[in-house]
Scaffold this active site. Sequence first.
Site, mmCIF file in Angstrom:
data_model
loop_
_atom_site.group_PDB
_atom_site.id
_atom_site.type_symbol
_atom_site.label_atom_id
_atom_site.label_comp_id
_atom_site.label_asym_id
_atom_site.label_seq_id
_atom_site.Cartn_x
_atom_site.Cartn_y
_atom_site.Cartn_z
ATOM 1 N N GLY A 60 -74.974 -5.869 -5.676
ATOM 2 C CA GLY A 60 -75.845 -5.428 -4.586
ATOM 3 C C GLY A 60 -76.516 -6.619 -3.940
ATOM 4 O O GLY A 60 -76.493 -7.741 -4.472
ATOM 5 N N PRO B 190 -79.597 -9.028 -2.288
ATOM 6 C CA PRO B 190 -80.820 -9.569 -2.901
ATOM 7 C C PRO B 190 -81.981 -8.590 -2.755
ATOM 8 O O PRO B 190 -82.157 -7.962 -1.718
ATOM 9 C CB PRO B 190 -81.082 -10.852 -2.103
ATOM 10 N N GLY C 109 -83.307 -4.534 -6.679
ATOM 11 C CA GLY C 109 -83.879 -4.038 -7.924
ATOM 12 C C GLY C 109 -82.966 -4.137 -9.126
ATOM 13 O O GLY C 109 -83.141 -3.378 -10.093
ATOM 14 N N LYS C 110 -82.013 -5.044 -9.148
ATOM 15 C CA LYS C 110 -81.093 -5.153 -10.274
ATOM 16 C C LYS C 110 -81.813 -5.602 -11.549
ATOM 17 O O LYS C 110 -81.576 -5.060 -12.632
ATOM 18 C CB LYS C 110 -79.971 -6.132 -9.931
ATOM 19 N N HIS D 32 -84.853 -8.849 31.470
ATOM 20 C CA HIS D 32 -83.842 -8.852 30.414
ATOM 21 C C HIS D 32 -84.174 -7.825 29.326
ATOM 22 O O HIS D 32 -83.331 -6.994 28.951
ATOM 23 C CB HIS D 32 -83.747 -10.252 29.812
ATOM 24 N N GLU D 33 -85.407 -7.865 28.802
ATOM 25 C CA GLU D 33 -85.792 -6.939 27.740
ATOM 26 C C GLU D 33 -85.889 -5.508 28.255
ATOM 27 O O GLU D 33 -85.591 -4.560 27.526
ATOM 28 C CB GLU D 33 -87.126 -7.379 27.129
ATOM 29 N N HIS E 61 -82.398 -4.085 28.019
ATOM 30 C CA HIS E 61 -82.059 -3.646 26.665
ATOM 31 C C HIS E 61 -82.712 -2.304 26.345
ATOM 32 O O HIS E 61 -82.052 -1.373 25.845
ATOM 33 C CB HIS E 61 -82.528 -4.686 25.647
ATOM 34 N N ASP F 36 -76.714 -12.206 22.449
ATOM 35 C CA ASP F 36 -76.216 -10.854 22.694
ATOM 36 C C ASP F 36 -74.700 -10.845 22.848
ATOM 37 O O ASP F 36 -74.011 -9.975 22.300
ATOM 38 C CB ASP F 36 -76.867 -10.277 23.963
#
Length: 638
Positions: free
Chosen positions: A230, A232, A235-236, A454-455, A458, A529
């Site tokens: 899994g 990082p 919870g291993k 631009h934003e 999006h 992008d």
Amino acid sequence: MKPVRNSLRSRIGRYVTFGVIAAALAGAAMFLHWRHDRREVQTGPSLTGVASQMRHDAVAWAGQEKDATQMLRDIHDGNVAAIGVSPNAILVSTTKGEKYFVTDHNAVFSNALLLDEMKAGSSSPYQLVWLPDADIHTGMARWNDVFDKTRDALSLLLPFLLIGGLAWFMRREMRGGASLLGKAPAIRFDDVIGAGEAKAALADVQAYLTEPMQFIGMGVRAPCGILMTGGPGVGKTRLAQALAGECDANFISITGSYFSAKYYGVGIQKVKHLFELARKNAPTVIFIDEADGLGKRTDTGGGPVEAESNRIINQLLAEMDGFQSNEGVIVVAATNHPDNLDEALRRPGRFDRTVQVRLPDLEDRTKILEFYASKLTAKSDEIDYNQLARLTTRLSPATLSMIVNQAGLVARKAGADEVSAAHFVEAIKIARIGDVSGAERALSEEERTRIAVHEAGHGLVAALLGTGVLEEVTILPRGGALGVALITKTQDKHLYRETEMRNEIQVLLGGRNAELLIFDEASSGAAQDLQEASRIGLDMVSKFGFNVDGNLFSLAALPQQYAGLQLKSAIEHANVLLSDLNDACYALLRANEPVLRAIADQLLESETVPGATVYRLIKEHAAATAEPVHLTLEAAAA
């Protein structure tokens, strides 16, 4: 060749014999010369009075020390009755009966006195006594003697100390740093939120450690090793501790690099010591974190380092193999890169079960946030943890813990006494995007306007296509981004339809097309992008079979050396796909240009526009143009 060798040996023997004889003769000559000089000293004029006393009892002069000036003055005035010369002092006895000494390191001053030649016909007014055995310890000379004795003692002890230290160090290296915890871990499976699949897989191991006779009586072999994989922070390690806690077993925690060592053979001894310690204290759970540090076995042609690594892995395989020898010992390994492990480690009888520890889902993230937030002074009644969990899609438990702590830091920085929902939202933004960088101070007004457009592009495309819930659009620089359109998912997704992926690409192209629509040219701000859109497009045509011409062949099936030959065709298909989606995105923005300009204007005014405002502007525009609004259920709910 043999006679030559014998002749050479005989010549070397003769040379050695001649050398020994010459050394013996030289030593005898030196000894005879020394005896002659000593005899001359001993057969010199007889000593009387205080001079004789000085030769037999030099210690009597050690009570008083004077400098050389006083001695020279006494000699000049004729007040000296006898002078004794020792290796480190000059003893003086005056005509008045006074006794003292003058420190003379290395006999420098006495040599100067003895080298002085007397005039012809004159006689010495005092007797000169040579005292080779006198040892006057005074002042610094006493400390020099102590230092010399200490140095001699240390020189004798140093070899033994070095040998003992080396033996201790080698013993410590062979044992390594593996040790049992003082007591079994206190956490249980119930203390680990989520990870239901991993808990179910560990149930058999728990049963074996708690009731091994049930397995032995039925002739069933329990798992010898569990490999947890899994990302990082999922919870291993905590699951391994919970397993030991559930079984009340001893717990040993090491890393894959534990077995590496500087000295040849030490790594193998570490493996042996580890399993000896585990068997002696069974039941025991051995947890190997970052197990990919063991690597894979290679042919020994790589050198001594690779050969030693191979031996370490072979020894580990031998220790793990078999049920009876490891009774009561379970090895749990965790890694983010299972492909880096040796294949023999993953076969049945070693790590014979692989457990995938996945990221928490929406419900688990809610519980994790509530658990960590319970340790803070927070306004729990005002905080919607389900909403916060929706904002933290695909984040690990470790990241969620950091977010809760970050929320406390944000609250402290703001001067608040309690942590509120706004602090949590800001902490999530910092974790996902980055902190406010302050780069807007260096931006010109033209750049701010272009970033706002631009934003806005999006955010508008995301809201229209329903790729998620648009939380807000901002032109406040965060991390490395000059602006952000924050879009979240209402639920975790593991499968994506072709339509969803096409919409994702259009959202990525929304910023660039907004600039083209308003300014008739794009900027370099769309570089990231385009990179992400190209990656998704290439995966669609080369892996997922989303080709316009119906080509289903996947490049992932080809070996790496052959995949490059087919990459050119895949890039051409991906470029056609991107071009079609780019035209569709531009048409969508052009149809909603008034909304795009309205969002950009509000961004320039307030720097941040909530997602609810964007959805409201879309509905108002649709009502004004008498066009139906095609919003998804996610957008409508927002």
